[in-house]
Design a protein around this motif. Structure first.
Motif, PDB file in Angstrom:
ATOM      1  N   VAL A 151       0.836  -1.197   0.000  1.00 39.78           N
ATOM      2  CA  VAL A 151       0.000   0.000   0.000  1.00 39.78           C
ATOM      3  C   VAL A 151       0.875   1.253   0.000  1.00 39.78           C
ATOM      4  O   VAL A 151       0.615   2.201  -0.755  1.00 39.78           O
ATOM      5  N   ALA A 152       1.909   1.259   0.834  1.00 39.31           N
ATOM      6  CA  ALA A 152       2.792   2.429   0.894  1.00 39.31           C
ATOM      7  C   ALA A 152       3.481   2.667  -0.445  1.00 39.31           C
ATOM      8  O   ALA A 152       3.570   3.803  -0.911  1.00 39.31           O
ATOM      9  N   TYR A 153       3.954   1.610  -1.072  1.00 40.41           N
ATOM     10  CA  TYR A 153       4.617   1.772  -2.365  1.00 40.41           C
ATOM     11  C   TYR A 153       3.634   2.232  -3.432  1.00 40.41           C
ATOM     12  O   TYR A 153       3.954   3.097  -4.253  1.00 40.41           O
ATOM     13  N   ALA A 154       2.438   1.675  -3.429  1.00 38.94           N
ATOM     14  CA  ALA A 154       1.448   2.034  -4.440  1.00 38.94           C
ATOM     15  C   ALA A 154       1.016   3.494  -4.300  1.00 38.94           C
ATOM     16  O   ALA A 154       0.788   4.174  -5.304  1.00 38.94           O
ATOM     17  N   PHE A 155       0.910   4.000  -3.071  1.00 38.93           N
ATOM     18  CA  PHE A 155       0.501   5.382  -2.848  1.00 38.93           C
ATOM     19  C   PHE A 155       1.674   6.355  -2.924  1.00 38.93           C
ATOM     20  O   PHE A 155       1.480   7.555  -2.962  1.00 38.93           O
ATOM     21  N   SER A 156       2.890   5.833  -2.949  1.00 35.82           N
ATOM     22  CA  SER A 156       4.073   6.684  -2.971  1.00 35.82           C
ATOM     23  C   SER A 156       4.266   7.304  -4.358  1.00 35.82           C
ATOM     24  O   SER A 156       4.092   6.639  -5.374  1.00 35.82           O
ATOM     25  N   PRO A 157       4.656   8.566  -4.386  1.00 36.97           N
ATOM     26  CA  PRO A 157       4.950   9.185  -5.681  1.00 36.97           C
ATOM     27  C   PRO A 157       6.320   8.765  -6.227  1.00 36.97           C
ATOM     28  O   PRO A 157       6.658   9.079  -7.351  1.00 36.97           O
ATOM     29  N   ILE A 158       7.091   8.046  -5.428  1.00 44.48           N
ATOM     30  CA  ILE A 158       8.433   7.620  -5.822  1.00 44.48           C
ATOM     31  C   ILE A 158       8.368   6.174  -6.313  1.00 44.48           C
ATOM     32  O   ILE A 158       7.827   5.306  -5.644  1.00 44.48           O
ATOM     33  N   ASP A 159       8.920   5.920  -7.489  1.00 46.57           N
ATOM     34  CA  ASP A 159       8.947   4.573  -8.064  1.00 46.57           C
ATOM     35  C   ASP A 159      10.366   4.029  -8.026  1.00 46.57           C
ATOM     36  O   ASP A 159      11.329   4.784  -8.101  1.00 46.57           O
ATOM     37  N   PHE A 160      10.485   2.700  -7.935  1.00 51.59           N
ATOM     38  CA  PHE A 160      11.805   2.085  -8.050  1.00 51.59           C
ATOM     39  C   PHE A 160      12.381   2.345  -9.431  1.00 51.59           C
ATOM     40  O   PHE A 160      13.559   2.595  -9.595  1.00 51.59           O
ATOM     41  N   ILE A 161      11.533   2.260 -10.438  1.00 53.38           N
ATOM     42  CA  ILE A 161      11.950   2.508 -11.811  1.00 53.38           C
ATOM     43  C   ILE A 161      11.153   3.721 -12.300  1.00 53.38           C
ATOM     44  O   ILE A 161       9.942   3.629 -12.459  1.00 53.38           O
ATOM     45  N   PRO A 162      11.804   4.870 -12.526  1.00 55.34           N
ATOM     46  CA  PRO A 162      11.070   6.063 -12.951  1.00 55.34           C
ATOM     47  C   PRO A 162      10.312   5.842 -14.259  1.00 55.34           C
ATOM     48  O   PRO A 162      10.776   5.132 -15.153  1.00 55.34           O
ATOM     49  N   ASP A 163       9.134   6.469 -14.363  1.00 56.79           N
ATOM     50  CA  ASP A 163       8.277   6.272 -15.531  1.00 56.79           C
ATOM     51  C   ASP A 163       8.862   6.825 -16.828  1.00 56.79           C
ATOM     52  O   ASP A 163       8.451   6.419 -17.908  1.00 56.79           O
ATOM     53  N   PHE A 164       9.810   7.763 -16.734  1.00 59.40           N
ATOM     54  CA  PHE A 164      10.362   8.339 -17.962  1.00 59.40           C
ATOM     55  C   PHE A 164      11.316   7.388 -18.683  1.00 59.40           C
ATOM     56  O   PHE A 164      11.689   7.646 -19.824  1.00 59.40           O
ATOM     57  N   ILE A 165      11.707   6.283 -18.055  1.00 58.05           N
ATOM     58  CA  ILE A 165      12.557   5.295 -18.720  1.00 58.05           C
ATOM     59  C   ILE A 165      11.668   4.464 -19.644  1.00 58.05           C
ATOM     60  O   ILE A 165      10.717   3.833 -19.183  1.00 58.05           O
ATOM     61  N   PRO A 166      11.955   4.471 -20.947  1.00 56.88           N
ATOM     62  CA  PRO A 166      11.085   3.751 -21.895  1.00 56.88           C
ATOM     63  C   PRO A 166      10.911   2.275 -21.525  1.00 56.88           C
ATOM     64  O   PRO A 166      11.846   1.609 -21.125  1.00 56.88           O
ATOM     65  N   VAL A 167       9.733   1.790 -21.624  1.00 55.09           N
ATOM     66  CA  VAL A 167       9.302   0.418 -21.369  1.00 55.09           C
ATOM     67  C   VAL A 167       9.498   0.017 -19.906  1.00 55.09           C
ATOM     68  O   VAL A 167       8.554  -0.346 -19.229  1.00 55.09           O
ATOM     69  N   LEU A 168      10.726   0.092 -19.406  1.00 52.98           N
ATOM     70  CA  LEU A 168      11.000  -0.325 -18.029  1.00 52.98           C
ATOM     71  C   LEU A 168      10.274   0.541 -17.002  1.00 52.98           C
ATOM     72  O   LEU A 168       9.992   0.090 -15.900  1.00 52.98           O
ATOM     73  N   GLY A 169       9.964   1.781 -17.361  1.00 57.34           N
ATOM     74  CA  GLY A 169       9.283   2.685 -16.442  1.00 57.34           C
ATOM     75  C   GLY A 169       7.907   2.202 -16.025  1.00 57.34           C
ATOM     76  O   GLY A 169       7.397   2.569 -14.968  1.00 57.34           O
ATOM     77  N   TYR A 170       7.313   1.367 -16.846  1.00 51.77           N
ATOM     78  CA  TYR A 170       5.975   0.858 -16.532  1.00 51.77           C
ATOM     79  C   TYR A 170       5.999  -0.486 -15.812  1.00 51.77           C
ATOM     80  O   TYR A 170       4.957  -1.020 -15.461  1.00 51.77           O
ATOM     81  N   VAL A 171       7.178  -1.036 -15.592  1.00 50.97           N
ATOM     82  CA  VAL A 171       7.289  -2.346 -14.948  1.00 50.97           C
ATOM     83  C   VAL A 171       6.656  -2.336 -13.564  1.00 50.97           C
ATOM     84  O   VAL A 171       5.908  -3.244 -13.202  1.00 50.97           O
ATOM     85  N   ASP A 172       6.930  -1.291 -12.777  1.00 49.71           N
ATOM     86  CA  ASP A 172       6.355  -1.266 -11.436  1.00 49.71           C
ATOM     87  C   ASP A 172       4.842  -1.094 -11.474  1.00 49.71           C
ATOM     88  O   ASP A 172       4.127  -1.715 -10.697  1.00 49.71           O
ATOM     89  N   ASP A 173       4.343  -0.260 -12.398  1.00 50.46           N
ATOM     90  CA  ASP A 173       2.897  -0.048 -12.483  1.00 50.46           C
ATOM     91  C   ASP A 173       2.153  -1.260 -13.035  1.00 50.46           C
ATOM     92  O   ASP A 173       1.013  -1.518 -12.653  1.00 50.46           O
ATOM     93  N   LEU A 174       2.790  -1.985 -13.930  1.00 52.63           N
ATOM     94  CA  LEU A 174       2.121  -3.105 -14.592  1.00 52.63           C
ATOM     95  C   LEU A 174       2.426  -4.469 -13.988  1.00 52.63           C
ATOM     96  O   LEU A 174       1.671  -5.410 -14.189  1.00 52.63           O
ATOM     97  N   ILE A 175       3.544  -4.587 -13.267  1.00 51.23           N
ATOM     98  CA  ILE A 175       3.930  -5.902 -12.743  1.00 51.23           C
ATOM     99  C   ILE A 175       4.119  -5.886 -11.229  1.00 51.23           C
ATOM    100  O   ILE A 175       3.484  -6.657 -10.506  1.00 51.23           O
ATOM    101  N   ILE A 176       4.982  -5.011 -10.725  1.00 45.74           N
ATOM    102  CA  ILE A 176       5.342  -5.051  -9.304  1.00 45.74           C
ATOM    103  C   ILE A 176       4.146  -4.771  -8.397  1.00 45.74           C
ATOM    104  O   ILE A 176       3.846  -5.556  -7.499  1.00 45.74           O
ATOM    105  N   VAL A 177       3.449  -3.647  -8.626  1.00 42.70           N
ATOM    106  CA  VAL A 177       2.306  -3.293  -7.767  1.00 42.70           C
ATOM    107  C   VAL A 177       1.177  -4.316  -7.881  1.00 42.70           C
ATOM    108  O   VAL A 177       0.691  -4.812  -6.864  1.00 42.70           O
ATOM    109  N   PRO A 178       0.734  -4.669  -9.099  1.00 43.10           N
ATOM    110  CA  PRO A 178      -0.335  -5.679  -9.178  1.00 43.10           C
ATOM    111  C   PRO A 178       0.051  -7.022  -8.562  1.00 43.10           C
ATOM    112  O   PRO A 178      -0.775  -7.654  -7.899  1.00 43.10           O
TER     113      PRO A 178
END
Length: 133
Positions: free
Chosen positions: A48-75
């Motif tokens: 919950v803390a990671y999902a609500f955090s504005p800080i990502d392990f992999i920043p979204d501006f990195i192409p393709v990899l930026g979505y890994v946390d949103d699409l894989i890690i959090v779910p």
């Protein structure tokens, strides 16, 4: 043709991730429930803390990899946390979650999460400083 198919798959993955994220309020309520085991509470708190955090392990501006946390890690974290919590607690909290508007505010959790990030940044900075000086 392959590019269009990739975009469709990405949109479907985003939709699935969005559905899973709707369970975050349920997880937030569940981690506070006394019927949940301590290890499930800690794991759920981290998710919950990671999902609500504005800080990502992999920043979204990195192409393709930026979505890994949103699409894989959090779910994946949400699914695992839901499996650790008793189903009766989940069902009870789904009803409660429908009544809640917006994200819950828990300043202790926010402070704890920020503290972890600051300590991690300090550790990395000191490691780099010691390594290269």
């Amino acid at each position: 043709m392959c590019g269009k198919r990739g975009i469709i798959i990405l949109q479907k993955l985003k939709q699935i991730a969005k559905q899973l994220k709707s369970n975050l309020i349920v997880l937030y309520l569940s981690y506070r429930d006394p019927r949940v085991n301590w290890y499930a509470k800690w794991f759920t708190l981290c998710v919950v803390a990671y999902a609500f955090s504005p800080i990502d392990f992999i920043p979204d501006f990195i192409p393709v990899l930026g979505y890994v946390d949103d699409l894989i890690i959090v779910p994946l974290g949400i699914v695992l946390a839901l499996k650790m919590i008793p189903s009766d607690v989940i069902e009870e909290n789904k009803i409660k979650a429908q009544k809640i508007q917006g994200k819950p505010k828990n300043w202790f959790t926010a402070t704890l999460f920020i503290l972890v990030w600051v300590l991690l940044a300090f550790w990395i900075a000191s490691y780099v400083y010691n390594k290269f000086s």
